[in-house]
Every structure is written in C-alpha cells, then in structure tokens.
Scaffold this active site. Sequence first.
Site, PDB file in Angstrom:
ATOM      1  N   ASP A   1       0.022  -7.983  -3.267  1.00  8.04           N
ATOM      2  CA  ASP A   1      -0.208  -6.828  -4.146  1.00  8.04           C
ATOM      3  C   ASP A   1       0.992  -5.886  -4.180  1.00  8.04           C
ATOM      4  O   ASP A   1       0.869  -4.728  -4.564  1.00  8.04           O
ATOM      5  CB  ASP A   1      -1.500  -6.083  -3.755  1.00  8.04           C
ATOM      6  CG  ASP A   1      -1.474  -5.579  -2.306  1.00  8.04           C
ATOM      7  OD1 ASP A   1      -0.418  -5.702  -1.641  1.00  8.04           O
ATOM      8  OD2 ASP A   1      -2.514  -5.075  -1.842  1.00  8.04           O
TER       9      ASP A   1
ATOM     10  N   HIS B   1      -4.365  -2.307  -0.452  1.00  9.58           N
ATOM     11  CA  HIS B   1      -3.174  -1.854   0.288  1.00  9.58           C
ATOM     12  C   HIS B   1      -3.355  -0.396   0.747  1.00  9.58           C
ATOM     13  O   HIS B   1      -2.407   0.394   0.755  1.00  9.58           O
ATOM     14  CB  HIS B   1      -1.934  -1.991  -0.601  1.00  9.58           C
ATOM     15  CG  HIS B   1      -0.669  -2.317   0.134  1.00  9.58           C
ATOM     16  ND1 HIS B   1      -0.031  -3.535   0.023  1.00  9.58           N
ATOM     17  CD2 HIS B   1       0.102  -1.590   0.986  1.00  9.58           C
ATOM     18  CE1 HIS B   1       1.074  -3.524   0.762  1.00  9.58           C
ATOM     19  NE2 HIS B   1       1.174  -2.362   1.357  1.00  9.58           N
TER      20      HIS B   1
ATOM     21  N   TYR C   1       6.040 -10.668   3.606  1.00 10.28           N
ATOM     22  CA  TYR C   1       6.498 -10.316   2.259  1.00 10.28           C
ATOM     23  C   TYR C   1       7.488 -11.393   1.872  1.00 10.28           C
ATOM     24  O   TYR C   1       8.427 -11.682   2.635  1.00 10.28           O
ATOM     25  CB  TYR C   1       7.214  -8.966   2.252  1.00 10.28           C
ATOM     26  CG  TYR C   1       6.290  -7.773   2.189  1.00 10.28           C
ATOM     27  CD1 TYR C   1       5.249  -7.719   1.271  1.00 10.28           C
ATOM     28  CD2 TYR C   1       6.476  -6.686   3.033  1.00 10.28           C
ATOM     29  CE1 TYR C   1       4.413  -6.613   1.210  1.00 10.28           C
ATOM     30  CE2 TYR C   1       5.645  -5.585   2.980  1.00 10.28           C
ATOM     31  CZ  TYR C   1       4.614  -5.559   2.059  1.00 10.28           C
ATOM     32  OH  TYR C   1       3.784  -4.474   2.005  1.00 10.28           O
TER      33      TYR C   1
HETATM   34  C1  LIG Z   1       1.884   3.189   6.903  1.00 12.63           C
HETATM   35  C2  LIG Z   1       1.356   1.925   6.295  1.00 12.63           C
HETATM   36  C3  LIG Z   1       2.187   0.829   6.159  1.00 12.63           C
HETATM   37  C4  LIG Z   1       1.704  -0.359   5.613  1.00 12.63           C
HETATM   38  N1  LIG Z   1       2.527  -1.443   5.555  1.00 12.63           N
HETATM   39  C5  LIG Z   1       2.039  -2.614   5.094  1.00 12.63           C
HETATM   40  C6  LIG Z   1       2.849  -3.773   5.098  1.00 12.63           C
HETATM   41  O1  LIG Z   1       4.011  -3.738   5.516  1.00 12.63           O
HETATM   42  N2  LIG Z   1       2.307  -4.922   4.639  1.00 12.63           N
HETATM   43  C7  LIG Z   1       1.011  -4.993   4.181  1.00 12.63           C
HETATM   44  O2  LIG Z   1       0.546  -6.056   3.784  1.00 12.63           O
HETATM   45  N3  LIG Z   1       0.225  -3.897   4.158  1.00 12.63           N
HETATM   46  C8  LIG Z   1       0.703  -2.729   4.616  1.00 12.63           C
HETATM   47  N4  LIG Z   1      -0.123  -1.634   4.625  1.00 12.63           N
HETATM   48  C9  LIG Z   1      -1.522  -1.739   4.167  1.00 12.63           C
HETATM   49  C10 LIG Z   1      -2.447  -2.099   5.337  1.00 12.63           C
HETATM   50  O3  LIG Z   1      -2.207  -3.412   5.786  1.00 12.63           O
HETATM   51  C11 LIG Z   1      -3.932  -2.018   4.947  1.00 12.63           C
HETATM   52  O4  LIG Z   1      -4.170  -2.813   3.808  1.00 12.63           O
HETATM   53  C12 LIG Z   1      -4.438  -0.598   4.685  1.00 12.63           C
HETATM   54  O5  LIG Z   1      -3.729   0.355   5.437  1.00 12.63           O
HETATM   55  C13 LIG Z   1      -5.917  -0.507   5.018  1.00 12.63           C
HETATM   56  O6  LIG Z   1      -6.405   0.738   4.689  1.00 12.63           O
HETATM   57  P1  LIG Z   1      -6.663   1.931   5.759  1.00 12.63           P
HETATM   58  O7  LIG Z   1      -5.319   2.433   6.159  1.00 12.63           O
HETATM   59  O8  LIG Z   1      -7.444   2.895   4.945  1.00 12.63           O
HETATM   60  O9  LIG Z   1      -7.461   1.359   6.915  1.00 12.63           O
HETATM   61  C14 LIG Z   1       0.359  -0.436   5.166  1.00 12.63           C
HETATM   62  C15 LIG Z   1      -0.468   0.683   5.298  1.00 12.63           C
HETATM   63  C16 LIG Z   1       0.011   1.852   5.863  1.00 12.63           C
HETATM   64  C17 LIG Z   1      -0.925   3.019   6.018  1.00 12.63           C
END
Ligand SMILES: Cc1cc2nc3c(=O)[nH]c(=O)nc-3n(C[C@H](O)[C@H](O)[C@H](O)COP(=O)(O)O)c2cc1C
Length: 362
Positions: A164, A252, A136
């Site tokens: 995003d 995301h 980030y």
């Molecule tokens: C609890 C949680 C925290 C997340 N934190 C980040 C993050 O810090 N940075 C990021 O790029 N995406 C983050 N994401 C998004 C994930 O990288 C990913 O795009 C997404 O969870 C994929 O979908 P799925 O959970 O349905 O497999 C997060 C997702 C979750 C569920």
Amino acid sequence: MAEPQDRQLISLADYERAAARALDPEALGYFAGGAADEITMRDNESSWARLAIRPRVLVGVEERHPGVTLLGQPRPHPLIVAPMAFQRLAHPEGEIAIARAAAATGTIMTLATLGTTSVPALAQAQPDATRWFQLYVFSDRGVTRELVAEAVENGYEALVITVDLPVVGRRERELRAPPRAQPHAVWSALAPDGPMTPMEFARLVDPSLTWDDIAQFAAAQPLPVIVKGILTAEDAIRAAQHGARGIVVSNHGGRQLDTVLPGAEALAPIVDAVGDSLEVIADGGIRRGTDVLKALALGARAVMIGRPVLWGLCVDGADGARGVLEILLQELDLALALAGAPTPAALDRSFVARAPWVGQQA
Ligand SMILES: Cc1cc2nc3c(=O)[nH]c(=O)nc-3n(C[C@H](O)[C@H](O)[C@H](O)COP(=O)(O)O)c2cc1C
C-alpha cells in the site's frame, strides 16, 4: 525519557500520553501522525468502538487460552508487532528492545525494511524472538533480493510484502518537521551521504510493482508471503491467486490514503471472500483487548499492533514495550472471560453487532 515509576501506566493510552511528553517533536510527529486530515487514522480506533460485543454467560470460563494457529504453527496468542520504520528515534535500542519484549511475551516481531537495526544484527541480538521480515520492494531489485536472502539466512519466518505504499502518503506532520535516521537494513547497499527522512527513503520504493511480482516472490524464495495493505475482497482473492499464504487487512495505520476503509469495516467481507485459502491478519487502531476480540470474531487469525509498542519503547525501552504487550494480553484474557469465549476458536461473528451508540458519538 519518561520515568515509568512516577506514573500509572495501566492502559495503552497511559503509555501514549507518557510518550507524547517524552518524544521530540520530529519523532512524535512521525510516529503519531497520519495522512492528510488523519480521518482514517482516527477512524481506525473508533471503528472498533462502533462494534458492540454480544457476550454469552454460563459457558464455563475457568480455563481460558488465547492460543491461535498461524502459518501452520501454534502461537500462544494472536498478537504480532507491526513493522515500523525508524525505531531508534524512540529509544537507542530500537528494534532490539522491541524484539526482546516480543520474545518475553511470545509475540511475533516484524522487522521493517526501514528498520534502524540490520536483518542479521536483530537475529543475533534476539535469536529467541520469532521474527518476520517486512519487505518494501525497491526499484533497485538487487538490494531487494539481498534483503530477502538475508532474511532467509537469518531465520526470519515470513516475508511480509507491503503493497500500500507505491508512493508515500501526504503526511503533513512529517512535512512540517521531518525526522532523520539511518535505516541500517538498507544503509550499506544505498550508502547515502547522511541520515535521510522517511519520505526520501519511500521514494526508493518501486511504484511499478504488480501482482506478477508477488507471484515471483512467492515462488523464488522459501518463506511464506504475507501481503500487507489489503482493503477489499477483490484484492484478497488476487493475493491468494498469486501465491500469498496470508494478508494483512491494513490501511498502514492511516498513513497512506486518507478516508479509506478501516480494518474493522473491511475485514468481514474479505474473510468471507477468501475462506480458507488465506490467513487473514488485521491491524489499525487496536488499543484494547476488546478490539482484539472483535477482530478475531470477525474472522482475523491474528492482529498487528503498531504505535502502542513504540510508545512503550519510548517510555521504558524493552520493559515498556513488554508492558504494552502484557496489558493487551491481560485485557484480551479478560475480554474472552467476560464475553464467554474461553478460546479464540470459540469466537464467531455472532459475538459482535453494530453498536447502538453509532452516530451518537463525536
Ligand atoms: C511510525 C510508523 C512507521 C511505520 N512503518 C512501516 C513500515 O516501514 N512498513 C510497513 O509495512 N508499515 C509501517 N507502518 C504501519 C504499521 O505496520 C501498521 O500497519 C500500523 O501502524 C497499524 O496501526 P496502529 O499504529 O494504529 O496500530 C508504520 C507505522 C508507524 C506508526
């Protein structure tokens, strides 16, 4: 903590149910929740089900291999652990346990900027895991530069810049029950008074980021840049023009803008637009080996898995996360065999069609 020996954990949905029973409400809301009405979050999963597989028979599938090439390197299979913040809310070992599971299964692990383990600590604990670092970009560019330098020094192999989240989505479960944690990766630099909520951390992200910044990151450090959070062909082309080696087609996990496109719908036009100029990774709602197969058939080289890995971590630490990844790999092997595509390279768009049951499901 759930006791896996007492339960039948044979699908990712089993892990999800077990984790939901074990987690406290703040952590569960943070992990399981999405933005606003969670329409996109739910649609991420159902969008893969809207595609039907067109299997081929009698192609000889005795020898199968799920290997792919990613950033010029051969990988044993297409799975990557998505970057996810605050993993110690699921288990005291957090990121270190997930990296152990990743190393044991040949999966790439992406450490989040808001990880609860620092960049060097994860590298020292799990030197054998192939590690990527998710960035980030903070308004404080000094902190950002330090994080990138640490990732380079500590053997991380790609910089995944998440684009995003210029501002954080409206996540109502988090508003009702905010979780608090100490993301070590940024803790020393920011030195806040006490544990912070994900929303408080998200306010540190620079909303003025533009494509020129991406070009600068691509030029100023040696790691390949992967831009995460692309949903249109227009932006995918821009990513290639600004020095990215890859993109993650992602919303995301439905946590940012509700009612945007799911990856399963966004993927094909993007793959067509970028051709060989970029490596395309997909994520969001991938819960079955057949979902992985469909993403590959639409032209993704690899897929990121998010929440299910956290469910595994919560249920049984590193063993649970490994269990989740192994189930997906077994299911992928089965899907390749039964679809008549012994390797990912054998897949193309003719293996998927719009499912005839669309519109008949809730
Ligand atoms: C609890 C949680 C925290 C997340 N934190 C980040 C993050 O810090 N940075 C990021 O790029 N995406 C983050 N994401 C998004 C994930 O990288 C990913 O795009 C997404 O969870 C994929 O979908 P799925 O959970 O349905 O497999 C997060 C997702 C979750 C569920």
